[in-house]
Design a protein around this motif. Structure first.
Motif, PDB file in Angstrom:
ATOM      1  N   LEU A   1       0.853  -1.190   0.000  1.00 55.36           N
ATOM      2  CA  LEU A   1       0.000   0.000   0.000  1.00 55.36           C
ATOM      3  C   LEU A   1       0.882   1.231   0.000  1.00 55.36           C
ATOM      4  O   LEU A   1       1.670   1.445   0.920  1.00 55.36           O
ATOM      5  CB  LEU A   1      -0.913  -0.006   1.227  1.00 55.36           C
ATOM      6  N   GLN A   2       0.773   2.025  -1.047  1.00 54.29           N
ATOM      7  CA  GLN A   2       1.598   3.233  -1.182  1.00 54.29           C
ATOM      8  C   GLN A   2       0.769   4.317  -1.864  1.00 54.29           C
ATOM      9  O   GLN A   2       0.215   4.095  -2.952  1.00 54.29           O
ATOM     10  CB  GLN A   2       2.849   2.928  -2.023  1.00 54.29           C
ATOM     11  N   ASP A   3       0.660   5.465  -1.234  1.00 56.62           N
ATOM     12  CA  ASP A   3      -0.077   6.604  -1.800  1.00 56.62           C
ATOM     13  C   ASP A   3      -1.506   6.219  -2.187  1.00 56.62           C
ATOM     14  O   ASP A   3      -2.006   6.594  -3.252  1.00 56.62           O
ATOM     15  CB  ASP A   3       0.659   7.166  -3.029  1.00 56.62           C
ATOM     16  N   HIS A   4      -2.156   5.468  -1.322  1.00 54.37           N
ATOM     17  CA  HIS A   4      -3.551   5.036  -1.514  1.00 54.37           C
ATOM     18  C   HIS A   4      -3.717   4.131  -2.741  1.00 54.37           C
ATOM     19  O   HIS A   4      -4.806   4.044  -3.304  1.00 54.37           O
ATOM     20  CB  HIS A   4      -4.485   6.241  -1.625  1.00 54.37           C
ATOM     21  N   LYS A   5      -2.635   3.465  -3.131  1.00 54.25           N
ATOM     22  CA  LYS A   5      -2.678   2.460  -4.204  1.00 54.25           C
ATOM     23  C   LYS A   5      -2.329   1.111  -3.587  1.00 54.25           C
ATOM     24  O   LYS A   5      -1.278   0.975  -2.953  1.00 54.25           O
ATOM     25  CB  LYS A   5      -1.690   2.776  -5.336  1.00 54.25           C
ATOM     26  N   LEU A   6      -3.200   0.133  -3.780  1.00 50.84           N
ATOM     27  CA  LEU A   6      -3.004  -1.171  -3.156  1.00 50.84           C
ATOM     28  C   LEU A   6      -2.607  -2.213  -4.186  1.00 50.84           C
ATOM     29  O   LEU A   6      -3.283  -2.384  -5.210  1.00 50.84           O
ATOM     30  CB  LEU A   6      -4.290  -1.621  -2.451  1.00 50.84           C
ATOM     31  N   GLY A   7      -1.504  -2.883  -3.922  1.00 50.35           N
ATOM     32  CA  GLY A   7      -1.044  -3.981  -4.766  1.00 50.35           C
ATOM     33  C   GLY A   7      -1.176  -5.302  -4.022  1.00 50.35           C
ATOM     34  O   GLY A   7      -0.826  -5.398  -2.843  1.00 50.35           O
ATOM     35  N   VAL A   8      -1.695  -6.310  -4.710  1.00 49.90           N
ATOM     36  CA  VAL A   8      -1.881  -7.638  -4.117  1.00 49.90           C
ATOM     37  C   VAL A   8      -1.065  -8.640  -4.934  1.00 49.90           C
ATOM     38  O   VAL A   8      -1.120  -8.635  -6.167  1.00 49.90           O
ATOM     39  CB  VAL A   8      -3.372  -8.047  -4.116  1.00 49.90           C
ATOM     40  N   SER A   9      -0.324  -9.499  -4.260  1.00 50.29           N
ATOM     41  CA  SER A   9       0.503 -10.490  -4.940  1.00 50.29           C
ATOM     42  C   SER A   9      -0.375 -11.507  -5.654  1.00 50.29           C
ATOM     43  O   SER A   9      -1.350 -12.028  -5.082  1.00 50.29           O
ATOM     44  CB  SER A   9       1.410 -11.191  -3.937  1.00 50.29           C
ATOM     45  N   THR A  10      -0.035 -11.796  -6.897  1.00 49.65           N
ATOM     46  CA  THR A  10      -0.800 -12.798  -7.660  1.00 49.65           C
ATOM     47  C   THR A  10      -0.624 -14.200  -7.073  1.00 49.65           C
ATOM     48  O   THR A  10      -1.428 -15.089  -7.335  1.00 49.65           O
ATOM     49  CB  THR A  10      -0.342 -12.803  -9.126  1.00 49.65           C
ATOM     50  N   GLU A  11       0.412 -14.379  -6.257  1.00 52.89           N
ATOM     51  CA  GLU A  11       0.696 -15.691  -5.684  1.00 52.89           C
ATOM     52  C   GLU A  11      -0.373 -16.112  -4.678  1.00 52.89           C
ATOM     53  O   GLU A  11      -0.617 -17.312  -4.498  1.00 52.89           O
ATOM     54  CB  GLU A  11       2.071 -15.665  -5.010  1.00 52.89           C
ATOM     55  N   ILE A  12      -1.027 -15.157  -4.058  1.00 50.69           N
ATOM     56  CA  ILE A  12      -2.007 -15.494  -3.017  1.00 50.69           C
ATOM     57  C   ILE A  12      -3.447 -15.310  -3.498  1.00 50.69           C
ATOM     58  O   ILE A  12      -4.382 -15.446  -2.701  1.00 50.69           O
ATOM     59  CB  ILE A  12      -1.782 -14.632  -1.755  1.00 50.69           C
ATOM     60  N   LEU A  13      -3.639 -15.006  -4.786  1.00 44.89           N
ATOM     61  CA  LEU A  13      -4.987 -14.715  -5.279  1.00 44.89           C
ATOM     62  C   LEU A  13      -5.950 -15.880  -5.079  1.00 44.89           C
ATOM     63  O   LEU A  13      -7.095 -15.685  -4.644  1.00 44.89           O
ATOM     64  CB  LEU A  13      -4.933 -14.335  -6.762  1.00 44.89           C
ATOM     65  N   HIS A  14      -5.502 -17.084  -5.413  1.00 46.01           N
ATOM     66  CA  HIS A  14      -6.403 -18.244  -5.310  1.00 46.01           C
ATOM     67  C   HIS A  14      -6.847 -18.504  -3.870  1.00 46.01           C
ATOM     68  O   HIS A  14      -8.070 -18.560  -3.605  1.00 46.01           O
ATOM     69  CB  HIS A  14      -5.743 -19.482  -5.907  1.00 46.01           C
ATOM     70  N   PRO A  15      -5.927 -18.665  -2.918  1.00 38.58           N
ATOM     71  CA  PRO A  15      -6.384 -18.889  -1.536  1.00 38.58           C
ATOM     72  C   PRO A  15      -7.160 -17.695  -0.969  1.00 38.58           C
ATOM     73  O   PRO A  15      -8.105 -17.877  -0.198  1.00 38.58           O
ATOM     74  CB  PRO A  15      -5.086 -19.125  -0.750  1.00 38.58           C
ATOM     75  N   LEU A  16      -6.782 -16.483  -1.374  1.00 34.50           N
ATOM     76  CA  LEU A  16      -7.493 -15.295  -0.888  1.00 34.50           C
ATOM     77  C   LEU A  16      -8.930 -15.280  -1.389  1.00 34.50           C
ATOM     78  O   LEU A  16      -9.860 -14.964  -0.628  1.00 34.50           O
ATOM     79  CB  LEU A  16      -6.744 -14.043  -1.356  1.00 34.50           C
ATOM     80  N   TYR A  17      -9.123 -15.636  -2.651  1.00 34.55           N
ATOM     81  CA  TYR A  17     -10.478 -15.664  -3.204  1.00 34.55           C
ATOM     82  C   TYR A  17     -11.325 -16.754  -2.545  1.00 34.55           C
ATOM     83  O   TYR A  17     -12.493 -16.525  -2.204  1.00 34.55           O
ATOM     84  CB  TYR A  17     -10.426 -15.908  -4.717  1.00 34.55           C
TER      85      TYR A  17
END
Length: 439
Positions: A66-82
């Protein structure tokens, strides 16, 4: 079993981190999914300063940035996160429905205050988990509908504004999400009913659509949303939009969506014409606006060769011109100025078609496309020309010898024969009409 339990525990931990970040920074306006190899590079570009993620989590996360109100999410955790977000949301939804379906006896047998507190907690969980789920899967209809159900019961202005922020955040990564645009329109309707300033809504929505249109080319859903907003505009606002969007359209001549929006604006002007204006004739301002639009479109056609969107826009302009600004030539004495306009209009259109039929280089596809579109436009003009003005069109076609140009250059033998047959049919109908008039 142990592996499944470990997977669920990690997925639940990812979801907790994700929702904690979303709740900690309510001004997040963009979300993106980043490959793990890019995290270190992004942190280096940040200058080694402590990220907002580490301040929220208490440690340097390798899965969220999270930087300057921009959020980045790692593609590596997308499946378990979903998986975790979906399962947690569905569980919260089932619990919420069970609360809603409780009968009066069950409610009477419990303490009302305790039941109300529990209900509010479950309701907030549905809203929290649905937000996380929609940021991962934008077209999850059940999540959008659950938010609609709760919002329609609460009817708080602040919650409506928060929904606009959520849909805007979803559209930052999924700009063509039909569900997000529909939800946004639903919220805007409620805001208008609550008395929220329409002018402010129109301004913010127009800016949002233009920003998304720059990011996502040919975005029909975004421009369709803007077309929907036209119904809330006054006549002055519509005229202002026509002027304001001209520059954007001139810079994106291949994007038919913007021209479709301009057509919606111009139709709105014609729809709002009062009975007094109809009886006294269309106002000079509307007539002049249409004339300027035709001239502007012709300039773009000659400057940007082979752009179909410009020819489609011209069909609309010409159709409205022939319907609203051209009268029966038999009324020429009473309305000579308007009747003569068709003569000049027709001459100008045929000259445009003739100039665009020339192909200087057969290897350059844009000129071939230009000739094809101009030929198709001529066929359309022949088919849609008002019958009282067909004599003028027939005379102009013979004088310009455009039939031969169609036959030899544009379409080849089959389409050329079609043009010839079409002209024969028109001539036959014209002679039949002439004989019936004499009788």
């Amino acid at each position: 079993m142990a592996e499944d339990a470990d997977f669920e525990a990690k997925a639940g931990d990812f979801l907790c981190q994700f929702e904690r970040i979303l709740e900690s920074d309510l001004l997040i306006d963009e979300i993106g999914f980043i490959h793990p190899s890019q995290f270190s590079k992004l942190k280096e570009e940040a200058g080694g300063s402590k990220s907002a993620t580490s301040e929220i989590m208490g440690y340097d996360s390798s899965d969220f940035l999270l930087q300057d109100h921009k959020l980045g999410v790692s593609t590596e955790i997308l499946h378990p996160l979903y998986i975790a977000a979906r399962n947690t949301f569905m569980a919260a939804t089932r619990k919420y429905r069970s609360f809603c379906n409780q009968d009066d006896q069950t409610v009477a047998g419990n303490h009302l205050s305790e039941l109300s507190n529990s209900f509010n907690i479950v309701e907030s969980e549905v809203m929290k988990h649905s937000r996380a789920l929609l940021l991962l899967s934008c077209d999850f209809g059940t999540a959008w509908n659950s938010r609609k159900f709760i919002l329609s019961k609460k009817q708080h202005l602040s919650m409506y504004l928060d929904e606009l922020l959520l849909s805007k955040l979803v559209l930052s990564y999924f700009p063509k999400s039909e569900q997000a645009w529909c939800h946004r329109r639903w919220v805007i309707k409620l805001l208008v009913q609550k008395g929220y300033t329409v002018e402010e809504i129109l301004k913010k929505e127009s800016e949002l659509v233009e920003r998304i249109a720059e990011m996502s080319k040919m975005n029909y859903r975004a421009w369709n949303h803007r077309c929907w907003l036209v119904s809330y505009m006054s006549r002055e606002q519509v005229l202002n939009e026509v002027k304001k969007t001209r520059k954007w359209a001139a810079l994106h001549v291949a994007d038919n969506c913007c021209f479709h929006y301009r057509r919606r604006l111009m139709l709105k002007i014609l729809e709002d014409i009062t009975c007094t204006e109809i009886s006294s004739g269309l106002s000079v301002d509307i007539y002049q606006m249409w004339k300027e639009e035709l001239d502007w479109d012709e300039m773009l056609i000659k400057r940007y060769v082979g752009r179909e969107a410009l020819w489609i826009h011209r069909r609309f302009l010409s159709a409205c011109w022939m319907i609203h600004f051209v009268t029966d030539p038999n009324t020429r004495e009473q309305e000579g100025e308007i009747s003569n306009n068709f003569h000049f209009f027709l001459e100008n259109e045929l000259n445009l078609v003739n100039s665009c039929s020339f192909i200087p280089n057969d290897d350059f596809e844009d000129f071939q496309a230009q000739a094809t579109y101009s030929g198709a436009y001529l066929l359309w003009l022949i088919k849609n020309c008002p019958k009282p003005n067909m004599i003028q069109l027939d005379e102009k076609l013979k004088a310009c010898n455009l039939k031969t140009l169609l036959y030899k250059r544009w379409f080849g033998e089959k389409i050329g024969r079609f043009v010839v047959d079409l002209k024969h049919d028109i001539d036959r109908d014209h002679h039949k009409d002439a004989r019936s008039i004499q009788v």
